[in-house]
Design a protein around this motif. Sequence first.
Motif, PDB file in Angstrom:
ATOM      1  N   LEU A 170      -5.367   5.409 -15.077  1.00  0.00           N
ATOM      2  CA  LEU A 170      -4.418   4.408 -14.583  1.00  0.00           C
ATOM      3  C   LEU A 170      -4.984   3.769 -13.311  1.00  0.00           C
ATOM      4  O   LEU A 170      -5.296   4.459 -12.341  1.00  0.00           O
ATOM      5  N   LEU A 171      -5.111   2.450 -13.361  1.00  0.00           N
ATOM      6  CA  LEU A 171      -5.592   1.705 -12.196  1.00  0.00           C
ATOM      7  C   LEU A 171      -4.404   1.291 -11.354  1.00  0.00           C
ATOM      8  O   LEU A 171      -3.496   0.601 -11.835  1.00  0.00           O
ATOM      9  N   LEU A 172      -4.414   1.685 -10.097  1.00  0.00           N
ATOM     10  CA  LEU A 172      -3.390   1.230  -9.153  1.00  0.00           C
ATOM     11  C   LEU A 172      -4.059   0.174  -8.279  1.00  0.00           C
ATOM     12  O   LEU A 172      -4.838   0.509  -7.382  1.00  0.00           O
ATOM     13  N   THR A 173      -3.787  -1.078  -8.588  1.00  0.00           N
ATOM     14  CA  THR A 173      -4.543  -2.165  -7.962  1.00  0.00           C
ATOM     15  C   THR A 173      -3.775  -2.801  -6.818  1.00  0.00           C
ATOM     16  O   THR A 173      -2.635  -3.233  -6.982  1.00  0.00           O
ATOM     17  N   ASN A 174      -4.410  -2.827  -5.652  1.00  0.00           N
ATOM     18  CA  ASN A 174      -3.854  -3.497  -4.480  1.00  0.00           C
ATOM     19  C   ASN A 174      -4.412  -4.926  -4.441  1.00  0.00           C
ATOM     20  O   ASN A 174      -5.587  -5.132  -4.167  1.00  0.00           O
ATOM     21  N   SER A 194       0.570   6.910  -6.603  1.00  0.00           N
ATOM     22  CA  SER A 194      -0.597   7.752  -6.838  1.00  0.00           C
ATOM     23  C   SER A 194      -0.151   9.203  -7.034  1.00  0.00           C
ATOM     24  O   SER A 194      -0.631   9.898  -7.928  1.00  0.00           O
ATOM     25  N   LYS A 195       0.794   9.646  -6.216  1.00  0.00           N
ATOM     26  CA  LYS A 195       1.288  11.017  -6.330  1.00  0.00           C
ATOM     27  C   LYS A 195       2.116  11.216  -7.589  1.00  0.00           C
ATOM     28  O   LYS A 195       1.871  12.127  -8.378  1.00  0.00           O
ATOM     29  N   THR A 196       3.125  10.341  -7.778  1.00  0.00           N
ATOM     30  CA  THR A 196       4.036  10.553  -8.913  1.00  0.00           C
ATOM     31  C   THR A 196       3.311  10.381 -10.243  1.00  0.00           C
ATOM     32  O   THR A 196       3.562  11.130 -11.184  1.00  0.00           O
ATOM     33  N   MET A 197       2.390   9.425 -10.312  1.00  0.00           N
ATOM     34  CA  MET A 197       1.710   9.183 -11.587  1.00  0.00           C
ATOM     35  C   MET A 197       0.682  10.276 -11.893  1.00  0.00           C
ATOM     36  O   MET A 197       0.473  10.619 -13.046  1.00  0.00           O
ATOM     37  N   GLU A 214       0.817  -1.217   0.000  1.00  0.00           N
ATOM     38  CA  GLU A 214       0.000   0.000   0.000  1.00  0.00           C
ATOM     39  C   GLU A 214       0.854   1.272   0.000  1.00  0.00           C
ATOM     40  O   GLU A 214       0.458   2.284  -0.578  1.00  0.00           O
ATOM     41  N   ASP A 215       2.024   1.206   0.644  1.00  0.00           N
ATOM     42  CA  ASP A 215       2.900   2.383   0.647  1.00  0.00           C
ATOM     43  C   ASP A 215       3.410   2.681  -0.758  1.00  0.00           C
ATOM     44  O   ASP A 215       3.474   3.835  -1.185  1.00  0.00           O
ATOM     45  N   GLU A 225      -5.863  -6.189  -1.004  1.00  0.00           N
ATOM     46  CA  GLU A 225      -7.141  -5.595  -0.600  1.00  0.00           C
ATOM     47  C   GLU A 225      -8.212  -5.755  -1.658  1.00  0.00           C
ATOM     48  O   GLU A 225      -9.372  -5.391  -1.428  1.00  0.00           O
ATOM     49  N   GLU A 226      -7.839  -6.267  -2.827  1.00  0.00           N
ATOM     50  CA  GLU A 226      -8.769  -6.404  -3.948  1.00  0.00           C
ATOM     51  C   GLU A 226      -9.505  -5.102  -4.199  1.00  0.00           C
ATOM     52  O   GLU A 226     -10.735  -5.041  -4.221  1.00  0.00           O
ATOM     53  N   SER A 227      -8.725  -4.047  -4.371  1.00  0.00           N
ATOM     54  CA  SER A 227      -9.303  -2.739  -4.657  1.00  0.00           C
ATOM     55  C   SER A 227      -8.335  -1.969  -5.544  1.00  0.00           C
ATOM     56  O   SER A 227      -7.172  -2.362  -5.684  1.00  0.00           O
TER      57      SER A 227
END
Length: 306
Positions: free
Chosen positions: A250-254, A229-232, A222-223, A257-259
């Motif tokens: 852009l999807l940032l997928t964890n 999230s910030k840089t992109m 998550e970190d 957490e399935e999110s």
Amino acid sequence: MTYVIGHKNPDTDSICSAIGYAAFKNAMNAGSAQAARAGELNPETTFVLEHFGLPVPEYLESAADKDLILVDHNEVAQAVDDVNDARILEILDHHKIGDIQTAEPIYFRAMPIGCTATIVYLCFKENDLTPDAATAGGLCSAILSDTLAFRSPTCTPLDQEAAEALAKIAGIEDIQAYAKQMFKAGSELAGKSPKEILYMDFKKFTAGSTTYGVGQVTSMDEDELAELSKTMTSYMNESFSEHGVDMLFLLLTNILEESSELVVAGEGAEETAKKAFTSAEADRLYLKGVVSRKKQVVPPLTEVLS
Ligand SMILES: [Mn+2]
């Protein structure tokens, strides 16, 4: 000489179970066993070996005329080259039974559990032996890797017990913190530029008169995702005109957490996303339960834009 070897494209389990089981065989005085590998180490395994000071197993190009113990696989297609011309002495695995054939009876131990390294740990335990700290660290890492730090549905209580006992021997104080460190070292995102990250897995779509692109990045950290999230966000806004689309997503997928968080750029992109994903939180487009671009992201975006 008996080579203990895992599958091609070796993961941490294939490498560390080979190291661990070779150590077990040698501790049992059953001839001289040596860990081997059937391919290049991945970044995660490289981190693990360096972290615990374990030697890199010897690369075996061909198994012809060799004595082998297979760990973490039992299918010819996954095995080292010329496996059919080798003498297979034992197999330790946690996968379905495959197509490896032997001329003689062998010791074949398969268990429906999360990791081969757990079976290696049981071999030590059943014989009142203890692996050394470095080997224990490698075995513990293999279990954390295969079970996604106990979160995978394949993980059993046996795997968790083994990993916790091995962590003690290895001097790992906080098992989840260590797992996080290991997953981070193994991330395929490490060292990539924002542009490379955007285009790692990128597809263009057209809906009505709008052309849009959707990239997807997956991580267990998550970190790492929060940083991305910030840089992109700034990269996608600054470089927007270079990408030849009307909207950029852009999807940032964890995976754990399935999110996913959706990062957007381009005029109208944010409004479109908010209409498409009505459950999204107001300040950031956090999409709970969304992991599939094809099934969960492109259809609602296309519907709003058409
Ligand atoms: Mn495995």
